[in-house]
Design an enzyme around this catalytic site. Structure first.
Site, PDB file in Angstrom:
ATOM      1  N   HIS A 257      16.875   3.006 -27.586  1.00  0.00           N
ATOM      2  CA  HIS A 257      16.797   4.247 -26.886  1.00  0.00           C
ATOM      3  C   HIS A 257      17.634   4.230 -25.650  1.00  0.00           C
ATOM      4  CE1 HIS A 257      13.279   4.075 -29.899  1.00  0.00           C
ATOM      5  NE2 HIS A 257      13.402   5.119 -29.814  1.00  0.00           N
TER       6      HIS A 257
ATOM      7  N   ASP B  20      -9.657  -5.062  -4.605  1.00  0.00           N
ATOM      8  CA  ASP B  20      -9.328  -3.935  -4.067  1.00  0.00           C
ATOM      9  C   ASP B  20     -10.070  -2.919  -4.105  1.00  0.00           C
ATOM     10  OD1 ASP B  20      -7.682  -1.684  -2.938  1.00  0.00           O
ATOM     11  OD2 ASP B  20      -5.618  -2.886  -3.654  1.00  0.00           O
TER      12      ASP B  20
ATOM     13  N   SER C  50       0.976  -1.094   0.035  1.00  0.00           N
ATOM     14  CA  SER C  50      -0.062   0.082   0.018  1.00  0.00           C
ATOM     15  C   SER C  50       0.900   1.182  -0.133  1.00  0.00           C
ATOM     16  CB  SER C  50      -0.896   0.026   1.319  1.00  0.00           C
ATOM     17  OG  SER C  50      -1.799   0.996   1.238  1.00  0.00           O
TER      18      SER C  50
END
Length: 483
Positions: free
Chosen positions: A432, A376, A301
Site C-alpha cells: 500500500h 493525566d 501538551s
C-alpha cells in the site's frame, strides 16, 4: 527603588495608559518594562497621567543618567542596532532588558533561508490544513451566507476573547507579570550556566519570536550533535519549560516562546503559531547550521500542534516526540464545556482554533514517540483500526499495569511474535505504500490484532507515572523507534 515600585504598580493598569520605564541597574540583569519614547499624540488624557508620574520619572531619569553601568548598556545597545557584529551581540547578551529593543537576529525572508524552498510562506502565512465545510454540497447562496453570519460572528467573538485566553493562558498579561521573576531567573540560568544565546526571529506575519539556543556540539557527548527544538505547553515558557529535559540529557537545544508569550509578540492563534515554528526551523537550519536529519522536535501538551506542523512541513527531520499531547482539540474542548454549547464549540474550534495534530502527523513518515502520562487529567484520544475490539482491550490492560514488570508480564502472556508483527507491517507497506494513515489490522484475526496492537504500543508509547504538568525526567528521554 521607590520609583521602580510605583511604576511597577502603574503597569497593571489598562494598557491604554502611556507605558513607563522601569530599570534595575545591575549590569548583568538590567530589566525594563515596556518603554515608550513619547506620549501618544492623539491621547489628550495621557498628559495629566504624565504630569502625575513626572515626580517619579524625574529621579529615575537622573538615576539612569548618573549610573555608569546603565550608560554603558545604552551605548552597547545603540552600537548593536547600528552594527550587529559578533562582538556587539556578545556584549549585549550580558544584559536582560525589554525585548522589544533587542535587534532582529534572523528574518524569515533572508535569501539564504529560502533558496531551497518551494516558494516559502507569503506575508499572509505558511500553509495550514483547512477543515472541510460542515455542510458539503450546500449551495453557497447569498441567503445561506446571511443565515450563517450570526453564528460566524459569535464564533469569532468567542475565539478572540474567552477562547484564545482559555486555550493559551500563558498569553494573559497579568499571568506573565506574576511569573516575571521566575522567568528572569530561568533565563539567567540558561545564559549563565548553560551558555545559552538569545535571539529574536522575525516571522512572516511580522511577529517577533523570542528564542534561546544552547549549543552542545563542542562537547564530548555524541548527542550534542543533535538539536532538540522544544515546543512548550499553553502556559509554558522556554525559561522554565520542557527544555530542561533534553538539556540534562546532553542535547543541543533550541527553545522558543509562543506568540504573545514573554518576549514574543502577537497572539497565539494557529496561523501565528505555524508562522513562528517555520521561522524557528529555518533559523535552526540556515543560521545555526543543523541539517534536518539532525533535528528532533520535542513537544509538550499543546505544543504538539506546532511540532506536528513542522513534521508535516519538514519531512526530513529526524524524529518527533509528543509528550502529553492530543490528537484533536474538539473532543477536549467539548469535555470542559456544557453540552448545550456543542455546536458553538465545534464551530469555533474548527474555524479559528483548529489544532488538528493527528491530521498533520499522518503526513509525516518518520519515527514518532508518544509519551503517555498515566495520571493525566486533561488529555483524551481515539484509536485506529488495529486498536478495535480485542486490540483495544489488551492494550488498555497493558496501559493499566502498575509497573514495568507487570507490563512485561502482560506482553509475554500474549506471546507477541515481534518478527511476525514486523513482517505484517513491512508487507502492508510494500503493498500500500508508506503514506499514513494505515488500515492494517482491518481483516486480521483476533489473536493477530492483539499481538500487533501490543507490539505497536510497546514500540511507540512510553508511560510516565505523573500528572499532566510534571516535568519529564531526562533519563527517560530517548529517541523514537523506526520501522
Amino acid at each position: 527603588k521607590h520609583a521602580d515600585s510605583i511604576l511597577a504598580l502603574v503597569s497593571y493598569f489598562p494598557r491604554s495608559w502611556p507605558s513607563v520605564p522601569v530599570a534595575l541597574t545591575s549590569p548583568s540583569r538590567a530589566f525594563s518594562l515596556p518603554i515608550s519614547s513619547s506620549l501618544p499624540e492623539t491621547c489628550s488624557s495621557c498628559f495629566p497621567v504624565f504630569l502625575t508620574l513626572f515626580p517619579v520619572l524625574s529621579p529615575l531619569g537622573i538615576g539612569r543618567w548618573t549610573n555608569p553601568q546603565y550608560r554603558q548598556f545604552i551605548t552597547i545597545l545603540e552600537a548593536t542596532h547600528r552594527n550587529q557584529s559578533a562582538e556587539n551581540k556578545r556584549q549585549l547578551a550580558n544584559y536582560n532588558f525589554d525585548f522589544r529593543s533587542w535587534p532582529v537576529d534572523f528574518h524569515w525572508e533572508e535569501p539564504s533561508s529560502r533558496k531551497e524552498s518551494r516558494g516559502g510562506p507569503s506575508r499572509r502565512g505558511v500553509a495550514l490544513l483547512r477543515p472541510e465545510p460542515l455542510h458539503r454540497g450546500t449551495a453557497d447562496t447569498l441567503l445561506n451566507r446571511v443565515k450563517k453570519l450570526p453564528c460566524q460572528i459569535t464564533s469569532y467573538l468567542v475565539a478572540h476573547t474567552l477562547g484564545r485566553r482559555m486555550l493559551y493562558p500563558g498569553s494573559v498579561y497579568l499571568l506573565q507579570k506574576a511569573l516575571m521573576p521566575v522567568l528572569l531567573q530561568g533565563q539567567a540560568r540558561l545564559v549563565e550556566e548553560c551558555n545559552g544565546r538569545r535571539a529574536k526571529l522575525l516571522a512572516c506575519d511580522g511577529n517577533e519570536i523570542d528564542t534561546m539556543f544552547v549549543d552542545r556540539r563542542g562537547t564530548a557527548e555524541p548527542q550534542g550533535q543533535k538539536l532538540v527544538i522544544c515546543c512548550e505547553g499553553n502556559a509554558g515558557f522556554y525559561e522554565v519549560g520542557c527544555v530542561s529535559t533534553p538539556l540534562e540529557a546532553g542535547y543541543s537545544v533550541l527553545g522558543w516562546n509562543h506568540p504573545g508569550f514573554a518576549g514574543s509578540t502577537g497572539v497565539p492563534f494557529p496561523q501565528n503559531e505555524a508562522n513562528a515554528m517555520d521561522v524557528v526551523v529555518q533559523f535552526a537550519i540556515h543560521r545555526l547550521g543543523f541539517q534536518p536529519q539532525d533535528i528532533i522536535i520535542y513537544a509538550w501538551s499543546i505544543g504538539g500542534f506546532t511540532a506536528t506542523w513542522a513534521a508535516m512541513s519538514y519531512p526530513d527531520i529526524s524524529a518527533v516526540i509528543l509528550d502529553a499531547s492530543f490528537d484533536d482539540l474538539v473532543p477536549l474542548a467539548l469535555k470542559v464545556m456544557p453540552d448545550s454549547w456543542r455546536g458553538l464549540v465545534t464551530r469555533t474550534v474548527r474555524q479559528h482554533l483548529n489544532l488538528n495534530n493527528a491530521e498533520q502527523l499522518c503526513r509525516y513518515q518518520g519515527p514518532v514517540l508518544l509519551i503517555r502520562r498515566t495520571k493525566d487529567e486533561i488529555i483524551t484520544t481515539t484509536y485506529p483500526r488495529v486498536m478495535a475490539d480485542e486490540g483495544l482491550r489488551v492494550v488498555r490492560q497493558w496501559l493499566e499495569a502498575s509497573s514495568q514488570l507487570e507490563e512485561a508480564s502482560i506482553y509475554s502472556r500474549w506471546e507477541v511474535e515481534e518478527d511476525w508483527c514486523l513482517s505484517v507491517l513491512r508487507s502492508y507497506q510494500a503493498e500500500h505504500g508508506p503514506d499514513f494513515p494505515w488500515s492494517v489490522g482491518e481483516d486480521m484475526s483476533a489473536d493477530g490484532r492483539r499481538q500487533l496492537a501490543l507490539f505497536l504500543a510497546q514500540k511507540h508509547l512510553q508511560n510516565f507515572e505523573a500528572s499532566h504538568c510534571t516535568p519529564f525526567p531526562a533519563q527517560n528521554f530517548q529517541m523514537p523507534w523506526h520501522l
